[in-house]
Structure formats: C-alpha cells, structure tokens
Design a protein around this motif. Structure first.
Motif, PDB file in Angstrom:
ATOM      1  N   ILE A   1      -9.042   1.784   0.019  1.00  0.00           N
ATOM      2  CA  ILE A   1      -8.341   0.819   0.397  1.00  0.00           C
ATOM      3  C   ILE A   1      -9.144  -0.602   0.653  1.00  0.00           C
ATOM      4  CG2 ILE A   1      -6.091  -0.425   1.499  1.00  0.00           C
ATOM      5  CD1 ILE A   1      -5.291   2.982   1.984  1.00  0.00           C
TER       6      ILE A   1
ATOM      7  N   THR B   1     -10.353   2.460   4.746  1.00  0.00           N
ATOM      8  CA  THR B   1      -9.677   1.210   4.607  1.00  0.00           C
ATOM      9  C   THR B   1     -10.421   0.089   5.199  1.00  0.00           C
ATOM     10  OG1 THR B   1      -7.488   2.511   4.719  1.00  0.00           O
ATOM     11  CG2 THR B   1      -7.393  -0.079   5.160  1.00  0.00           C
TER      12      THR B   1
ATOM     13  N   SER C   1      -5.079   5.987   8.959  1.00  0.00           N
ATOM     14  CA  SER C   1      -6.105   5.449   7.889  1.00  0.00           C
ATOM     15  C   SER C   1      -7.353   5.029   8.904  1.00  0.00           C
ATOM     16  CB  SER C   1      -5.688   4.453   6.996  1.00  0.00           C
ATOM     17  OG  SER C   1      -5.919   3.233   7.402  1.00  0.00           O
TER      18      SER C   1
ATOM     19  N   LEU D   1      -2.321   7.946   3.082  1.00  0.00           N
ATOM     20  CA  LEU D   1      -2.963   6.958   3.891  1.00  0.00           C
ATOM     21  C   LEU D   1      -3.859   7.639   4.922  1.00  0.00           C
ATOM     22  CD1 LEU D   1      -0.793   3.706   4.279  1.00  0.00           C
ATOM     23  CD2 LEU D   1      -2.297   4.737   2.451  1.00  0.00           C
TER      24      LEU D   1
ATOM     25  N   VAL E   1      -9.954   2.495   9.538  1.00  0.00           N
ATOM     26  CA  VAL E   1      -9.939   1.205   9.321  1.00  0.00           C
ATOM     27  C   VAL E   1     -11.370   0.506   9.633  1.00  0.00           C
ATOM     28  CG1 VAL E   1      -8.640  -1.126   9.697  1.00  0.00           C
ATOM     29  CG2 VAL E   1      -7.441   1.250   9.536  1.00  0.00           C
TER      30      VAL E   1
ATOM     31  N   LEU F   1      -2.138  -0.568   9.594  1.00  0.00           N
ATOM     32  CA  LEU F   1      -2.853   0.585   8.795  1.00  0.00           C
ATOM     33  C   LEU F   1      -3.546   1.851   9.709  1.00  0.00           C
ATOM     34  CD1 LEU F   1      -4.180  -1.489   5.912  1.00  0.00           C
ATOM     35  CD2 LEU F   1      -2.166  -0.372   5.859  1.00  0.00           C
TER      36      LEU F   1
ATOM     37  N   ALA G   1     -14.648   2.019   0.319  1.00  0.00           N
ATOM     38  CA  ALA G   1     -13.109   2.034   0.682  1.00  0.00           C
ATOM     39  C   ALA G   1     -12.135   2.418  -0.474  1.00  0.00           C
ATOM     40  CB  ALA G   1     -12.894   0.584   1.014  1.00  0.00           C
TER      41      ALA G   1
ATOM     42  N   ILE H   1       0.851  -1.221   0.081  1.00  0.00           N
ATOM     43  CA  ILE H   1       0.052   0.056   0.144  1.00  0.00           C
ATOM     44  C   ILE H   1       0.931   1.395   0.054  1.00  0.00           C
ATOM     45  CG2 ILE H   1      -1.608   1.243   1.197  1.00  0.00           C
ATOM     46  CD1 ILE H   1      -2.682  -1.568   2.537  1.00  0.00           C
TER      47      ILE H   1
END
Ligand code: NAP
Length: 280
Positions: free
Chosen positions: A202, A159, A181, A154, A183, A176, A200, A147
């Motif tokens: 990611i 994510t 980010s 980020l 998550v 992450l 999302a 990533i």
C-alpha cells in the motif's frame, strides 16, 4: 492489466446515503456546519461548493460566513469564540489558505474540540492514537476508508506513507497502524524513496508534488492512494502520482480528481453528524 480505479465519487455517494439516514434519526435536532472564510479564494470556493452540495444531500444546514480581507487573527478568534458558544452550531471549519499573519495552529486550537469537525484540534489529533477516534482528521480518514474498500488484508501489509504533515501524512500512518499494517513514513529526509515504495503493498502519497511517484517505483498490484491536489502545467488538477505509468503497475489506484477528495468531504459530513450526537 490496468489498475482498478477506486472511485471516490461512488464511495462518497454511498456514504452520504448512510449519513442521510443517520441525520433523519436525529429528527428535529439541529445540525449546522459553519464555514468561515477570509476574503475570496478560488480554490476555497470549489471546496465550499462541494461541501455545500454534500451538506444539502445529507440534511445538514451549512452556514457560510465570509470575513473581509484584513480580518486579523484576533477578529477570527472572536468569531470562533462566538460560534463555540452557539448551541445551534454543531461544527465549524476555517477554509484554507489562511492569509499571512494568521497562524493555522492558533486557529486549530481555538475551535472547541467537540465542534472541530475537521479533526485538527490537538485533542482530536491525540485521540487518533486510540482505535476509534470520534472526530478523526477528514483526509486521513478518507485515505483509510479507500484502502478498506479494496477488501485487502491490511494485517501485516507493508504500507508506505509519503509525506509526514501534521494534518495528512502523520494521522494516516497512525490510522493504518491500527489495522496492524507495517507502516513506514517517508519524507524529505528519506534517503532512497524508491527502495521503500517498491516493496510496499500500500502506498499513500500526500506531498503536493505532481508526478513524484511513478509506475516504476511501485510493486506490481500495489494499492496506491494519491492524496495530492496540484495544478498541472495545462491548468488541470493532478495528484502526486503519475497516473498513466502507475495505472499500468498498481492493482488499485485513486484518480485525481475523483478519489480522496470526495471521500474527504463525506468524512466532514460524518464528523458534523457525530458532533451533533449522531451515531454514525
Ligand atoms: P504539506 O503540509 O506541504 O506536507 C507535505 C509533506 O510532504 C511534508 O511532510 C514534506 O516533508 C513532504 N515532502 C516534501 N517533499 C518530499 C519529497 N520529495 N519526498 C517525500 N516527502 C516530501 O502538505 P499537506 O497538507 O500534507 O498536503 C499534501 C497534498 O495533499 C497537497 O497536494 C494538498 O493539496 C493535498 N491535500 C488533499 C486533500 C484531499 O482532500 N484530497 C486534503 C488535504 C491536502 P517536510 O515537511 O519534511 O518538507
């Protein structure tokens, strides 16, 4: 426009070159990785071959120990104990799948944390809550690296991690999170997976179900990391993401094979060098 492929083989090659330099800086200090395997498993044989090649390139001595079928948990523990005490052994790993009767958690806990180059001992799992773990779980670290290689920002990125296993999904989510980010972790209890994956930026998929995530479940331009390794209907290796449809929607996509896998092996080499005292 089709997604840009994240070429894990190229990324791993560059990593190995850097690792070779770090290994050379250790000069005559021994760096030895011991692989323990019980019986002979064709899937493990592929991993061992790839690990051996990478070790050779980086300058790590890899010692492969094959234990006979019928090895008990107590036998395995005794062998791990012996390796824990060997000064010339920097790190070790136990190839999976483990035979019935051997508890993976017991194995993970038996390896001395400073020799646990797969990053699966609870002590190493625990340190991923800190920002810079010394020996992070290799697959999670590989997903993170892929990533980062995209150059995406980020911070604040939405994510979604699909799969919450101890050795893959959960550690990825934590790593992450360190990038700030936002998550979300989806799993078997998630009510409407598509609702999460569609928003999302990611998406990391680590489930073990071929084709679980399709292109129509993705936000256009998303970065999609496919951790899955599955045997497809025609015997070929496939991921958890339906590659053909995802490629039409995603901005970045990892192929399977050739994505997360090679970077995971490079991370194992990095952890082995770190265990031997290299700053890398
Ligand atoms: P695992 O321990 O079987 O975990 C799978 C996870 O997926 C579990 O958390 C499970 O939830 C969840 N799950 C199952 N069905 C789901 C669904 N329909 N929707 C959302 N989540 C679902 O597997 P793993 O060890 O994490 O490995 C996952 C995949 O990655 C496998 O294909 C494996 O071969 C591959 N892998 C690749 C590498 C690499 O280097 N590329 C390394 C390790 C693993 P529950 O537990 O709640 O059922």
């Amino acid at each position: 426009m089709p997604a840009q492929l994240l070429d894990g083989r190229q990324i791993a090659k560059r990593m190995r070159e850097r690792l070779r330099e770090a290994r050379d800086r250790l000069a005559t200090r021994p760096v030895r990785l011991v692989s323990l395997e019980i019986g002979q498993n064709p899937a493990a044989a592929v991993y061992v071959r790839n690990q051996r090649r990478a070790a050779e390139e980086v300058g790590i001595d890899m010692e492969v120990q094959n234990l006979p079928v019928g090895t008990t948990e107590a036998d395995l523990m005794a062998r791990i104990d012996e390796l824990n005490g060997r000064d010339d052994v920097s790190g070790m790993l136990v190839q999976r799948p483990l035979p019935p009767g051997i508890d993976g958690r017991h194995v993970q806990m038996a390896i001395a944390p400073h020799k646990d180059v797969e990053g699966m001992h609870p002590a190493n799992m625990g340190t991923i809550l800190y920002k810079e773990p010394l020996l992070p779980p290799c697959t999670a670290a590989a997903a993170q690296q892929l990533i980062v290689e995209t150059g995406m920002d980020l911070r604040g990125a939405e994510t979604v991690v699909v799969g919450h296993s101890e050795i893959v999904g959960k550690p990825i989510a934590v790593l992450l999170l360190h990038h700030l980010s936002t998550v979300t972790v989806c799993h078997i209890g998630t009510r409407n997976l598509i609702e999460h994956t569609r928003r999302a930026d990611i998406v990391v998929v680590a489930v073990g179900k071929p084709g679980l995530v399709h292109g129509d479940m993705l936000k256009p331009g998303a970065c999609v990391i496919d951790v899955g390794i599955n045997q497809g209907a025609d015997g070929k290796i496939v991921g958890d993401v339906d590659f053909a449809s995802a490629e039409q929607v995603a901005g970045f996509l990892t192929p399977v094979p050739g994505g997360v896998g090679p970077v995971t092996v490079a991370m194992l080499m990095r952890n082995t060098l770190r265990a031997a005292g290299a700053e890398v």
